[in-house]
Design an enzyme around this catalytic site. Structure first.
Site, mmCIF file in Angstrom:
data_model
loop_
_atom_site.group_PDB
_atom_site.id
_atom_site.type_symbol
_atom_site.label_atom_id
_atom_site.label_comp_id
_atom_site.label_asym_id
_atom_site.label_seq_id
_atom_site.Cartn_x
_atom_site.Cartn_y
_atom_site.Cartn_z
ATOM 1 N N ASN A 238 0.746 -1.195 -0.060
ATOM 2 C CA ASN A 238 0.016 0.000 0.102
ATOM 3 C C ASN A 238 1.117 1.391 0.092
ATOM 4 O O ASN A 238 1.461 1.797 1.049
ATOM 5 C CB ASN A 238 -0.895 -0.155 1.161
ATOM 6 C CG ASN A 238 -1.761 1.291 1.524
ATOM 7 O OD1 ASN A 238 -1.889 2.058 0.514
ATOM 8 N ND2 ASN A 238 -2.381 1.443 2.601
ATOM 9 N N TRP A 239 1.037 1.807 -1.151
ATOM 10 C CA TRP A 239 1.814 2.845 -1.297
ATOM 11 C C TRP A 239 1.584 4.418 -0.657
ATOM 12 O O TRP A 239 2.252 5.179 -0.438
ATOM 13 C CB TRP A 239 2.220 3.011 -2.670
ATOM 14 C CG TRP A 239 3.173 2.123 -3.196
ATOM 15 C CD1 TRP A 239 3.967 1.151 -2.683
ATOM 16 C CD2 TRP A 239 4.357 2.304 -4.340
ATOM 17 N NE1 TRP A 239 4.858 0.568 -3.407
ATOM 18 C CE2 TRP A 239 5.224 1.475 -4.247
ATOM 19 C CE3 TRP A 239 4.274 3.364 -5.282
ATOM 20 C CZ2 TRP A 239 6.111 1.265 -5.535
ATOM 21 C CZ3 TRP A 239 5.276 3.240 -6.219
ATOM 22 C CH2 TRP A 239 6.071 2.280 -6.352
ATOM 23 N N LYS A 240 0.195 4.156 -0.299
ATOM 24 C CA LYS A 240 -0.417 5.350 0.127
ATOM 25 C C LYS A 240 -0.169 6.512 -0.778
ATOM 26 O O LYS A 240 -0.182 6.442 -1.923
ATOM 27 C CB LYS A 240 -0.045 5.680 1.611
ATOM 28 C CG LYS A 240 0.042 4.692 2.401
ATOM 29 C CD LYS A 240 0.218 4.868 3.988
ATOM 30 C CE LYS A 240 0.166 3.497 4.554
ATOM 31 N NZ LYS A 240 -0.029 3.776 6.150
ATOM 32 N N HIS B 22 -9.438 1.029 5.220
ATOM 33 C CA HIS B 22 -8.180 1.271 6.095
ATOM 34 C C HIS B 22 -8.573 2.480 6.852
ATOM 35 O O HIS B 22 -9.278 3.207 6.676
ATOM 36 C CB HIS B 22 -7.109 2.035 4.816
ATOM 37 C CG HIS B 22 -5.889 2.026 4.988
ATOM 38 N ND1 HIS B 22 -5.550 2.901 6.106
ATOM 39 C CD2 HIS B 22 -5.044 1.042 4.986
ATOM 40 C CE1 HIS B 22 -4.247 2.879 6.319
ATOM 41 N NE2 HIS B 22 -3.856 1.590 5.838
ATOM 42 N N GLU C 156 -6.977 4.960 7.845
ATOM 43 C CA GLU C 156 -6.459 6.140 7.418
ATOM 44 C C GLU C 156 -7.665 6.826 6.762
ATOM 45 O O GLU C 156 -8.004 8.192 6.752
ATOM 46 C CB GLU C 156 -5.265 6.531 6.614
ATOM 47 C CG GLU C 156 -4.211 6.353 7.380
ATOM 48 C CD GLU C 156 -2.791 5.734 6.704
ATOM 49 O OE1 GLU C 156 -2.574 5.701 5.443
ATOM 50 O OE2 GLU C 156 -1.827 5.237 7.485
ATOM 51 N N GLU D 64 -5.128 -4.769 10.983
ATOM 52 C CA GLU D 64 -4.319 -3.757 10.908
ATOM 53 C C GLU D 64 -4.644 -2.981 12.510
ATOM 54 O O GLU D 64 -5.418 -1.952 12.431
ATOM 55 C CB GLU D 64 -4.485 -2.737 10.060
ATOM 56 C CG GLU D 64 -4.010 -3.358 8.768
ATOM 57 C CD GLU D 64 -3.570 -2.390 7.446
ATOM 58 O OE1 GLU D 64 -2.472 -2.505 7.114
ATOM 59 O OE2 GLU D 64 -4.171 -1.356 7.255
ATOM 60 N N GLY E 197 2.239 2.568 10.412
ATOM 61 C CA GLY E 197 3.446 3.868 10.387
ATOM 62 C C GLY E 197 3.756 4.240 11.631
ATOM 63 O O GLY E 197 4.316 5.357 11.628
ATOM 64 N N SER F 143 3.449 -1.564 10.342
ATOM 65 C CA SER F 143 4.815 -1.925 10.696
ATOM 66 C C SER F 143 5.456 -2.855 10.198
ATOM 67 O O SER F 143 6.434 -3.324 10.775
ATOM 68 C CB SER F 143 5.332 -1.209 11.972
ATOM 69 O OG SER F 143 4.837 0.216 12.196
ATOM 70 N N GLY G 233 2.547 -0.987 4.118
ATOM 71 C CA GLY G 233 2.882 0.412 3.805
ATOM 72 C C GLY G 233 4.306 0.918 3.597
ATOM 73 O O GLY G 233 4.663 0.557 2.422
ATOM 74 N N GLY G 234 4.963 1.437 4.484
ATOM 75 C CA GLY G 234 6.257 2.146 4.290
ATOM 76 C C GLY G 234 7.258 1.285 3.626
ATOM 77 O O GLY G 234 8.042 1.603 2.817
HETATM 78 P P1 PGA Z 1 2.721 0.664 7.318
HETATM 79 O O1 PGA Z 1 1.493 0.767 6.797
HETATM 80 O O2 PGA Z 1 3.180 -0.725 7.014
HETATM 81 O O3 PGA Z 1 3.579 1.766 7.101
HETATM 82 O O4 PGA Z 1 2.423 0.598 9.159
HETATM 83 C C1 PGA Z 1 0.378 -0.175 6.848
HETATM 84 C C2 PGA Z 1 -0.852 0.131 6.176
HETATM 85 O O5 PGA Z 1 -1.271 1.413 6.225
HETATM 86 O O6 PGA Z 1 -1.711 -0.754 5.475
#
Ligand code: PGA
Length: 252
Positions: A9-11, A97, A99, A169, A175, A214, A235-236
């Site tokens: 997930n590149w956001k 998600h 966010e 999650e 993050g 994470s 994500g990251g």
């Molecule tokens: P993260 O994000 O790996 O950067 O914690 C995960 C996600 O938002 O799906």
């Protein structure tokens, strides 16, 4: 069949130049495994160029979002429908998600509409659920997860989960660099699978349950050896091809 899955997930990250470098490295070094699906969810604007680059490869395309409106055409400024995504070779779409729930006020009913719309056009929804730190500390983790799942099952029906993925999650782990321990994650995953089992055994057995929050190369092994963790929503760490490849390589 329950499949292993690693989703990046590149956001809101990427650029034309860095995407080309990333894809060159990923596609050059990825060893295709028939047992593991790899999915990339870049920002919407890049989907078309990713679709072209990924065509003929084993890497699948996912979207981070879709419009909640059931109409696939109409006056919804700034939105992109599921049909448009499907037309662009997208196979998976993230819904719920944290966010989107927290920053854009997406309620359980919006998440349910997105989940249903995705399936109506043949996309596979990746339903994200998870508790906040306050909920965890108040001992309400499982209750929160079940509330989120129950809402979607009531709206879409249990059979819909034959073609869906669930990602656990914990909001406090996204993050933040603070991952749930493999034991904490497995406990919730086992509970989710058990909960589905009470509704439909076959669906529960075949449901892919991903962990997200994470995930990195250094903790992926520990998570993936757990019985009910079928992969990760990353994500990251999915922005670095080398790191992402290591996570993919850690799938059991
Ligand atoms: P993260 O994000 O790996 O950067 O914690 C995960 C996600 O938002 O799906």
């Amino acid at each position: 069949m329950r499949r292993a899955l690693v989703i990046g997930n590149w956001k809101m990250n990427g650029s034309q130049a860095s995407n080309a470098v990333f894809l060159g490295e990923l596609l050059g070094r990825l060893k295709a495994s028939p047992a593991t699906d790899v999915v990339l969810c870049p920002p919407l604007i890049y989907l078309e160029s990713f679709a072209k680059r990924l065509s003929g490869t084993t890497v699948l395309l996912g979207s981070q979002n879709l419009c909640a409106e059931s109409s696939d055409i109409g006056a919804f400024t700034g939105e992109v429908s599921g049909r448009m995504l499907a037309e662009c070779c997208v196979r998976y779409v993230l819904v719920g998600h944290s966010e989107r729930r927290q920053l854009y006020g997406e309620s359980d009913s919006v998440v349910a509409e997105k989940f249903i719309n995705a399936q109506n056009v043949g996309l596979i929804p990746v339903l994200c659920v998870g508790e906040t730190l306050e909920e965890r500390e108040a001992g309400r983790t499982l209750e929160r997860i079940v509330n989120q799942l129950e809402f979607i099952v009531k709206a879409a029906g249990i059979d819909a989960f034959a073609n869906a993925v669930v990602a656990y999650e914990p909001v406090w782990a996204i993050g933040t660099g603070r991952t749930a321990s493999p034991e904490q994650a497995q406990m919730v995953h086992a509970y989710i699978r058990e909960w589905f089992s009470g509704l439909d055994k076959a669906i529960s057995v075949n449901l892919s349950l991903l962990y997200g929050g994470s995930v990195k190369a250094s903790n992926a092994n520990g998570l993936f050896v757990m019985d009910d963790i079928d992969g990760a929503l990353v994500g990251g760490a999915s922005l670095d091809a080398g790191e992402f490849l290591k996570i993919i390589g850690a799938v059991k």
